[in-house]
Motif scaffolding. Sequence first.
Motif, PDB file in Angstrom:
ATOM      1  N   UNK A 165       0.816  -1.216   0.000  1.00 34.95           N
ATOM      2  CA  UNK A 165       0.000   0.000   0.000  1.00 34.95           C
ATOM      3  C   UNK A 165       0.848   1.264   0.000  1.00 34.95           C
ATOM      4  N   UNK A 166       2.095   1.177   0.450  1.00 37.59           N
ATOM      5  CA  UNK A 166       2.972   2.349   0.452  1.00 37.59           C
ATOM      6  C   UNK A 166       3.267   2.849  -0.962  1.00 37.59           C
ATOM      7  N   UNK A 167       3.125   1.970  -1.961  1.00 39.72           N
ATOM      8  CA  UNK A 167       3.333   2.395  -3.349  1.00 39.72           C
ATOM      9  C   UNK A 167       2.253   3.371  -3.816  1.00 39.72           C
ATOM     10  N   UNK A 168       1.172   3.474  -3.055  1.00 38.43           N
ATOM     11  CA  UNK A 168       0.123   4.430  -3.416  1.00 38.43           C
ATOM     12  C   UNK A 168       0.604   5.872  -3.273  1.00 38.43           C
ATOM     13  N   UNK A 227      -7.590  -1.483 -22.567  1.00 36.46           N
ATOM     14  CA  UNK A 227      -7.988  -0.595 -21.472  1.00 36.46           C
ATOM     15  C   UNK A 227      -6.777  -0.272 -20.602  1.00 36.46           C
ATOM     16  N   UNK A 228      -5.939  -1.264 -20.341  1.00 35.94           N
ATOM     17  CA  UNK A 228      -4.768  -1.054 -19.486  1.00 35.94           C
ATOM     18  C   UNK A 228      -3.754  -0.099 -20.117  1.00 35.94           C
ATOM     19  N   UNK A 229      -3.553  -0.243 -21.425  1.00 41.04           N
ATOM     20  CA  UNK A 229      -2.467   0.477 -22.084  1.00 41.04           C
ATOM     21  C   UNK A 229      -2.919   1.798 -22.688  1.00 41.04           C
ATOM     22  N   UNK A 230      -4.112   1.837 -23.285  1.00 36.42           N
ATOM     23  CA  UNK A 230      -4.520   3.009 -24.058  1.00 36.42           C
ATOM     24  C   UNK A 230      -5.527   3.910 -23.344  1.00 36.42           C
ATOM     25  N   UNK A 231      -5.898   3.558 -22.129  1.00 32.03           N
ATOM     26  CA  UNK A 231      -6.789   4.425 -21.362  1.00 32.03           C
ATOM     27  C   UNK A 231      -5.986   5.079 -20.243  1.00 32.03           C
ATOM     28  N   UNK A 232      -5.550   6.336 -20.416  1.00 31.49           N
ATOM     29  CA  UNK A 232      -4.713   6.966 -19.383  1.00 31.49           C
ATOM     30  C   UNK A 232      -5.447   7.131 -18.058  1.00 31.49           C
ATOM     31  N   UNK A 233      -6.774   7.320 -18.101  1.00 27.69           N
ATOM     32  CA  UNK A 233      -7.523   7.427 -16.845  1.00 27.69           C
ATOM     33  C   UNK A 233      -7.397   6.137 -16.036  1.00 27.69           C
ATOM     34  N   UNK A 234      -7.482   4.994 -16.718  1.00 23.60           N
ATOM     35  CA  UNK A 234      -7.362   3.711 -16.032  1.00 23.60           C
ATOM     36  C   UNK A 234      -5.983   3.557 -15.403  1.00 23.60           C
ATOM     37  N   UNK A 235      -4.951   4.000 -16.110  1.00 21.57           N
ATOM     38  CA  UNK A 235      -3.594   3.860 -15.588  1.00 21.57           C
ATOM     39  C   UNK A 235      -3.355   4.781 -14.389  1.00 21.57           C
ATOM     40  N   UNK A 236      -3.806   6.037 -14.473  1.00 22.80           N
ATOM     41  CA  UNK A 236      -3.672   6.944 -13.328  1.00 22.80           C
ATOM     42  C   UNK A 236      -4.448   6.410 -12.127  1.00 22.80           C
ATOM     43  N   UNK A 237      -5.589   5.802 -12.384  1.00 20.80           N
ATOM     44  CA  UNK A 237      -6.387   5.229 -11.297  1.00 20.80           C
ATOM     45  C   UNK A 237      -5.665   4.048 -10.656  1.00 20.80           C
ATOM     46  N   UNK A 238      -5.092   3.192 -11.489  1.00 25.54           N
ATOM     47  CA  UNK A 238      -4.522   1.941 -11.002  1.00 25.54           C
ATOM     48  C   UNK A 238      -3.215   2.148 -10.228  1.00 25.54           C
ATOM     49  N   UNK A 239      -2.445   3.200 -10.532  1.00 26.22           N
ATOM     50  CA  UNK A 239      -1.185   3.392  -9.796  1.00 26.22           C
ATOM     51  C   UNK A 239      -1.435   3.748  -8.330  1.00 26.22           C
ATOM     52  N   UNK A 240      -2.662   4.147  -7.997  1.00 24.58           N
ATOM     53  CA  UNK A 240      -3.007   4.424  -6.602  1.00 24.58           C
ATOM     54  C   UNK A 240      -3.879   3.305  -6.024  1.00 24.58           C
ATOM     55  N   UNK A 241      -4.860   2.851  -6.791  1.00 24.26           N
ATOM     56  CA  UNK A 241      -5.823   1.878  -6.259  1.00 24.26           C
ATOM     57  C   UNK A 241      -5.217   0.490  -6.074  1.00 24.26           C
ATOM     58  N   UNK A 242      -4.406   0.035  -7.012  1.00 24.37           N
ATOM     59  CA  UNK A 242      -3.874  -1.328  -6.906  1.00 24.37           C
ATOM     60  C   UNK A 242      -2.984  -1.523  -5.677  1.00 24.37           C
ATOM     61  N   UNK A 243      -2.065  -0.590  -5.353  1.00 24.42           N
ATOM     62  CA  UNK A 243      -1.312  -0.777  -4.097  1.00 24.42           C
ATOM     63  C   UNK A 243      -2.209  -0.828  -2.863  1.00 24.42           C
ATOM     64  N   UNK A 244      -3.255   0.003  -2.817  1.00 28.00           N
ATOM     65  CA  UNK A 244      -4.152  -0.020  -1.666  1.00 28.00           C
ATOM     66  C   UNK A 244      -4.890  -1.345  -1.549  1.00 28.00           C
ATOM     67  N   UNK A 245      -5.082  -2.015  -2.675  1.00 33.83           N
ATOM     68  CA  UNK A 245      -5.764  -3.311  -2.686  1.00 33.83           C
ATOM     69  C   UNK A 245      -4.793  -4.479  -2.612  1.00 33.83           C
ATOM     70  N   UNK A 246      -3.515  -4.179  -2.400  1.00 38.12           N
ATOM     71  CA  UNK A 246      -2.543  -5.243  -2.182  1.00 38.12           C
ATOM     72  C   UNK A 246      -1.857  -5.763  -3.425  1.00 38.12           C
ATOM     73  N   UNK A 247      -1.922  -5.024  -4.547  1.00 41.65           N
ATOM     74  CA  UNK A 247      -1.299  -5.471  -5.787  1.00 41.65           C
ATOM     75  C   UNK A 247      -0.267  -4.436  -6.245  1.00 41.65           C
ATOM     76  N   UNK A 248       0.819  -4.941  -6.824  1.00 40.75           N
ATOM     77  CA  UNK A 248       1.828  -4.048  -7.400  1.00 40.75           C
ATOM     78  C   UNK A 248       1.416  -3.735  -8.835  1.00 40.75           C
ATOM     79  N   UNK A 249       1.266  -2.457  -9.203  1.00 37.62           N
ATOM     80  CA  UNK A 249       0.889  -2.120 -10.592  1.00 37.62           C
ATOM     81  C   UNK A 249       1.897  -2.670 -11.593  1.00 37.62           C
ATOM     82  N   UNK A 250       1.390  -3.081 -12.739  1.00 37.87           N
ATOM     83  CA  UNK A 250       2.248  -3.632 -13.787  1.00 37.87           C
ATOM     84  C   UNK A 250       3.154  -2.544 -14.361  1.00 37.87           C
TER      85      UNK A 250
END
Length: 283
Positions: A165-168, A227-250
Amino acid sequence: MRSTEALPALQAASSPERPWVREWRLAALDLARCFRGWHVWALLGVSDIRLRYKRSRFGQFWITLSMAFFVAGIGAVYGGLFHQNIHEYIPYLAVNMTIWTFISTSISESCSAFIEAAPYLRQEALPKSTFIMRVLVRNMMAFGHNIIIIPLVFIVFLYAPSPVALLAIPGLLLVLAGVFAASISLALLCTRFRDMPQIVGNLLQLAFFVTPIMWHVEQLGPNAYYIKVFNPFASFLRVVSEPLLGHVPAPETYGTVLVALCVLSLIAWPVFAKFRSRIVYWL
């Protein structure tokens, strides 16, 4: 001796500064003055939140209550609709909605940043970027209230966060940088063209539905890659949400964010340098 000392001044007078160099220098000075005078935009942002909830019994915590009701209602409906495990889906929804609300609200409110600041800009020679930071401050305060929901939801649904979660934190800094760059361009365009806020609002509504906020990207099957690669909104969202959910962003998620950040900066800086001085005439 005097003639030798006067030579640089004569050379400077004979070779005037190019217009684009002057514009870029003044834009850099604007940003420097803005960050040196951080107390101005901090006070303006805090004042906006206080005025918005003046004489309200719950005050700023109406933001938190509204988000909590939304997460509870949408989580119960969409969890059943998508056949999701409610103990995993509601924490996922709470995290994504909290981050998305900050991103979308900051971008939407930036459209009127200079228009709202018209009384200040007409009277004082304040840095123009001060009013972009004002929008970010008040939305960061709202984000600070909304983020309280995340640990509460984790406790209720026994969802244990991990050290990942610290990666958030660096993820949130990337989001702030992206929102700042996008806000500068949009604030200028919306001040010049008053139909632009409606267009931005419609595009944000579309982005909400094509970004994995209420649904998992894996549900798209083979199309998930786009969606992962060509949607910048999804990527900006995932760099914060995935660490909080216990996953390291790709790595491609960080790559998309950095590319989008570079593009936004390359657009924002020349636009701000060129049209910064015209803002007052457009109000």
